[in-house]
Motif scaffolding. Sequence first.
Motif, PDB file in Angstrom:
ATOM      1  N   SER A   1      -0.587  -2.829   6.445  1.00 32.29           N
ATOM      2  CA  SER A   1      -0.388  -2.060   7.674  1.00 32.29           C
ATOM      3  C   SER A   1      -1.512  -1.061   7.919  1.00 32.29           C
ATOM      4  O   SER A   1      -1.658  -0.567   9.042  1.00 32.29           O
ATOM      5  CB  SER A   1       0.959  -1.340   7.628  1.00 32.29           C
ATOM      6  N   ASP A   2      -2.324  -0.760   6.903  1.00 27.23           N
ATOM      7  CA  ASP A   2      -3.458   0.132   7.104  1.00 27.23           C
ATOM      8  C   ASP A   2      -4.732  -0.624   7.478  1.00 27.23           C
ATOM      9  O   ASP A   2      -5.811  -0.031   7.604  1.00 27.23           O
ATOM     10  CB  ASP A   2      -3.713   0.987   5.856  1.00 27.23           C
ATOM     11  N   GLY A   3      -4.617  -1.957   7.669  1.00 23.32           N
ATOM     12  CA  GLY A   3      -5.750  -2.765   8.088  1.00 23.32           C
ATOM     13  C   GLY A   3      -6.531  -3.406   6.967  1.00 23.32           C
ATOM     14  O   GLY A   3      -7.398  -4.257   7.218  1.00 23.32           O
ATOM     15  N   THR A   4      -6.267  -3.036   5.708  1.00 22.67           N
ATOM     16  CA  THR A   4      -6.962  -3.658   4.589  1.00 22.67           C
ATOM     17  C   THR A   4      -6.370  -5.032   4.300  1.00 22.67           C
ATOM     18  O   THR A   4      -5.189  -5.276   4.550  1.00 22.67           O
ATOM     19  CB  THR A   4      -6.884  -2.790   3.329  1.00 22.67           C
TER      20      THR A   4
ATOM     21  N   ASP B   1       4.313  -5.200   4.862  1.00 22.24           N
ATOM     22  CA  ASP B   1       3.000  -5.767   5.169  1.00 22.24           C
ATOM     23  C   ASP B   1       3.133  -7.252   5.492  1.00 22.24           C
ATOM     24  O   ASP B   1       4.122  -7.908   5.149  1.00 22.24           O
ATOM     25  CB  ASP B   1       2.056  -5.580   3.983  1.00 22.24           C
ATOM     26  N   PHE B   2       2.096  -7.794   6.126  1.00 30.77           N
ATOM     27  CA  PHE B   2       2.073  -9.213   6.481  1.00 30.77           C
ATOM     28  C   PHE B   2       1.545  -9.991   5.279  1.00 30.77           C
ATOM     29  O   PHE B   2       0.372  -9.855   4.911  1.00 30.77           O
ATOM     30  CB  PHE B   2       1.208  -9.430   7.715  1.00 30.77           C
ATOM     31  N   LEU B   3       2.420 -10.807   4.689  1.00 30.80           N
ATOM     32  CA  LEU B   3       2.090 -11.519   3.452  1.00 30.80           C
ATOM     33  C   LEU B   3       2.332 -13.012   3.637  1.00 30.80           C
ATOM     34  O   LEU B   3       3.400 -13.430   4.097  1.00 30.80           O
ATOM     35  CB  LEU B   3       2.946 -11.007   2.293  1.00 30.80           C
TER      36      LEU B   3
ATOM     37  N   ASN C   1       0.806  -1.220   0.000  1.00 36.18           N
ATOM     38  CA  ASN C   1       0.000   0.000   0.000  1.00 36.18           C
ATOM     39  C   ASN C   1       0.839   1.271   0.000  1.00 36.18           C
ATOM     40  O   ASN C   1       0.303   2.379   0.070  1.00 36.18           O
ATOM     41  CB  ASN C   1      -0.970   0.012   1.187  1.00 36.18           C
ATOM     42  N   GLY C   2       2.158   1.144  -0.100  1.00 41.36           N
ATOM     43  CA  GLY C   2       3.023   2.298  -0.288  1.00 41.36           C
ATOM     44  C   GLY C   2       3.150   3.220   0.903  1.00 41.36           C
ATOM     45  O   GLY C   2       3.385   4.416   0.734  1.00 41.36           O
ATOM     46  N   ASP C   3       3.058   2.676   2.137  1.00 38.25           N
ATOM     47  CA  ASP C   3       3.197   3.525   3.321  1.00 38.25           C
ATOM     48  C   ASP C   3       4.542   3.335   4.020  1.00 38.25           C
ATOM     49  O   ASP C   3       4.705   3.726   5.178  1.00 38.25           O
ATOM     50  CB  ASP C   3       2.053   3.275   4.304  1.00 38.25           C
TER      51      ASP C   3
END
Length: 320
Positions: A62-65, A46-48, A40-42
């Motif tokens: 990390s943004d919850g999506t 991320d958890f993958l 998500n580019g933040d």
Amino acid sequence: MKTNLTTRTLFALFSVSVLCLTSISMVNAQQSLTRALDQNGDNKVDFLIFRPSNNVWYANRSDGTQTYTQFGVASTDTPTPGDYDGDGRGDIAVWRDTTGVFYWLDSSTGAFKAFQFGTAGDEPVARRWDADTKTDFAVVRRTGGSMIWYIWNGSNTANGSLRAEQFGVSTDYVTPGDYDGDGRFDIAVQRGSNGQGVFYINQSTAGFKVDFWGLSNDFVATGDYDNDNKSDLCVVRDSNGSLIWYIKRSTDGGVEAYQWGLSATDFIVQGDYDGDGKADIAIWRDTDGNFYIRRSSNGSLLLQQWGVSGDFPIGAYDSH
């Protein structure tokens, strides 16, 4: 000889038998590695998770999506995440051993793409090998007792050029990183010598160097742990069932040691999960599907449940 954790981390589940700097060309190694796992580019990993039973990538950003994408074939493919379109976000990608083809989904457009590079038996090492912001295709071929590195420099499949370089022997482990801090990954290997771990590094700017660090059967978890834009040497040792991390800082040569993880159940998944520009010590545990992350920003624990036993954490692609 390394224990089954390395084999498990790189191949077992795929074989049956960054700062978002879109307007700036300079991206250091840790940012590049973060981009590969940041959907998500933040600027946070991320958890993958990849699930071999259904060939689905599960992403908990990390943004919850959350997203679920069926991609690849567990019996033939190795995960090769990266930012292939240069948009600052990680693309889902695999390399297929049976055909020597990279397959990926551009995060910018969702387009499915493929590029034939390599042959059966090669090891994919897609990283940012040149000065642009995109992940480059690369494989290592073990032949005649030597390692041959094949790197496709350029804008993915267009206007590229082939770089071929002999470096290392066939029993070495690949340990690419940006050890001289010039923004490009360096060809590097870890070799055992009388029980000692030896790193041979062909720095793209600073030239050849040899560094003695760790033991020959240690795992390697390269990353920028001190935020100086250079990859630090980091080995992870199985010590009576526990994982001990030994980091040699490139800033001053100082040493840090941490006990983090269990050798029997854990995958090494170091990365920048808290967005401070430094690699965090991290593992994913197969028995409970939890990420256990030591935040480099304050030393606290970040715990995230994602995945189930038998899954493969994509972040393990950069440990050897």
